[in-house]
Design a protein around this motif. Sequence first.
Motif, PDB file in Angstrom:
ATOM      1  N   PRO A 102      37.728  30.504  26.019  1.00  0.00           N
ATOM      2  CA  PRO A 102      36.448  31.317  26.730  1.00  0.00           C
ATOM      3  C   PRO A 102      36.789  30.990  27.158  1.00  0.00           C
ATOM      4  O   PRO A 102      36.874  29.734  28.239  1.00  0.00           O
ATOM      5  CB  PRO A 102      35.995  30.293  25.628  1.00  0.00           C
ATOM      6  CG  PRO A 102      36.681  29.601  24.485  1.00  0.00           C
ATOM      7  CD  PRO A 102      38.484  29.404  25.117  1.00  0.00           C
ATOM      8  N   MET A 103      35.944  32.042  27.917  1.00  0.00           N
ATOM      9  CA  MET A 103      35.666  32.601  29.828  1.00  0.00           C
ATOM     10  C   MET A 103      33.803  32.795  29.697  1.00  0.00           C
ATOM     11  O   MET A 103      33.687  34.200  30.339  1.00  0.00           O
ATOM     12  CB  MET A 103      36.351  33.126  30.161  1.00  0.00           C
ATOM     13  CG  MET A 103      37.552  32.484  30.047  1.00  0.00           C
ATOM     14  SD  MET A 103      38.176  31.454  30.731  1.00  0.00           S
ATOM     15  CE  MET A 103      38.559  32.204  32.906  1.00  0.00           C
ATOM     16  N   GLY A 104      32.837  32.454  29.464  1.00  0.00           N
ATOM     17  CA  GLY A 104      31.586  32.549  29.266  1.00  0.00           C
ATOM     18  C   GLY A 104      31.756  34.129  28.402  1.00  0.00           C
ATOM     19  O   GLY A 104      32.122  33.734  26.692  1.00  0.00           O
ATOM     20  N   GLU A 105      31.017  35.104  28.765  1.00  0.00           N
ATOM     21  CA  GLU A 105      30.812  36.483  27.306  1.00  0.00           C
ATOM     22  C   GLU A 105      32.717  37.350  27.342  1.00  0.00           C
ATOM     23  O   GLU A 105      32.419  37.235  25.491  1.00  0.00           O
ATOM     24  CB  GLU A 105      30.476  37.211  28.466  1.00  0.00           C
ATOM     25  CG  GLU A 105      29.681  38.593  27.246  1.00  0.00           C
ATOM     26  CD  GLU A 105      29.038  39.415  28.152  1.00  0.00           C
ATOM     27  OE1 GLU A 105      28.981  40.726  26.880  1.00  0.00           O
ATOM     28  OE2 GLU A 105      28.775  39.538  29.413  1.00  0.00           O
ATOM     29  N   TYR A 106      33.024  36.423  27.596  1.00  0.00           N
ATOM     30  CA  TYR A 106      34.331  37.115  27.552  1.00  0.00           C
ATOM     31  C   TYR A 106      35.706  36.182  27.146  1.00  0.00           C
ATOM     32  O   TYR A 106      35.374  34.636  27.272  1.00  0.00           O
ATOM     33  CB  TYR A 106      35.452  37.587  28.902  1.00  0.00           C
ATOM     34  CG  TYR A 106      34.223  38.995  28.217  1.00  0.00           C
ATOM     35  CD1 TYR A 106      34.142  40.209  27.302  1.00  0.00           C
ATOM     36  CD2 TYR A 106      32.992  39.354  29.797  1.00  0.00           C
ATOM     37  CE1 TYR A 106      32.772  41.258  28.063  1.00  0.00           C
ATOM     38  CE2 TYR A 106      32.688  40.052  30.150  1.00  0.00           C
ATOM     39  CZ  TYR A 106      32.315  40.986  29.195  1.00  0.00           C
ATOM     40  OH  TYR A 106      31.981  42.074  29.207  1.00  0.00           O
ATOM     41  N   ARG A 107      36.545  36.376  26.835  1.00  0.00           N
ATOM     42  CA  ARG A 107      37.972  34.907  26.897  1.00  0.00           C
ATOM     43  C   ARG A 107      39.029  35.412  27.627  1.00  0.00           C
ATOM     44  O   ARG A 107      39.242  37.187  27.929  1.00  0.00           O
ATOM     45  CB  ARG A 107      38.326  35.134  25.502  1.00  0.00           C
ATOM     46  CG  ARG A 107      37.359  35.367  24.511  1.00  0.00           C
ATOM     47  CD  ARG A 107      37.718  35.528  22.995  1.00  0.00           C
ATOM     48  NE  ARG A 107      38.510  35.250  22.484  1.00  0.00           N
ATOM     49  CZ  ARG A 107      38.710  35.577  21.107  1.00  0.00           C
ATOM     50  NH1 ARG A 107      38.156  37.106  20.038  1.00  0.00           N
ATOM     51  NH2 ARG A 107      39.809  36.099  20.838  1.00  0.00           N
ATOM     52  N   TRP A 108      40.156  34.280  28.354  1.00  0.00           N
ATOM     53  CA  TRP A 108      41.166  34.580  28.615  1.00  0.00           C
ATOM     54  C   TRP A 108      42.312  34.859  27.661  1.00  0.00           C
ATOM     55  O   TRP A 108      42.579  33.891  27.347  1.00  0.00           O
ATOM     56  CB  TRP A 108      41.721  33.563  29.771  1.00  0.00           C
ATOM     57  CG  TRP A 108      42.887  33.896  30.535  1.00  0.00           C
ATOM     58  CD1 TRP A 108      43.933  33.057  29.632  1.00  0.00           C
ATOM     59  CD2 TRP A 108      43.752  34.678  30.975  1.00  0.00           C
ATOM     60  NE1 TRP A 108      45.044  33.275  30.692  1.00  0.00           N
ATOM     61  CE2 TRP A 108      44.449  34.504  31.809  1.00  0.00           C
ATOM     62  CE3 TRP A 108      43.337  35.793  31.873  1.00  0.00           C
ATOM     63  CZ2 TRP A 108      45.400  34.973  32.346  1.00  0.00           C
ATOM     64  CZ3 TRP A 108      43.550  36.414  33.013  1.00  0.00           C
ATOM     65  CH2 TRP A 108      44.376  36.161  33.037  1.00  0.00           C
TER      66      TRP A 108
END
Length: 131
Positions: A36-42
């Motif tokens: 998880p990277m805030g609104e998006y994902r790695w």
Amino acid sequence: MPGPTINLTSVLVDDQAKALAFYTDVLGFEAKNDVPMGEYRWLTVVSPADPDGVELVLEPDAHPAAQVFKQALVADGVPFTSFAVADVETTYEELTARGVVFVQPPTAMGPVRTVVLDDTCGNLIQLTSFT
């Protein structure tokens, strides 16, 4: 001194969850990283034949320039990237049976055969095998 090696490459996607499902369930890649990277994902996938090899980042296309870029490529029929397969015809038949939409059927291009598919995430992707 050896040259650099490729460890990551990206494909810009309009929906990471949809992209993960397509690239794993349909194309056969395996999920590698999902952070998880805030609104998006790695979010990365790899070839099952080389799980420690090059990772494909399913990169959000949230930047307005990315969306324009993708739309222009699709409008001109230009694949965003290319993946190698053992046999284009066999892969074409298998993926067609799974409902994948192709915008170019198997085509000879010099020493290779190619097909181009719609990845359902805003990209055209070329599959290639040597003839």
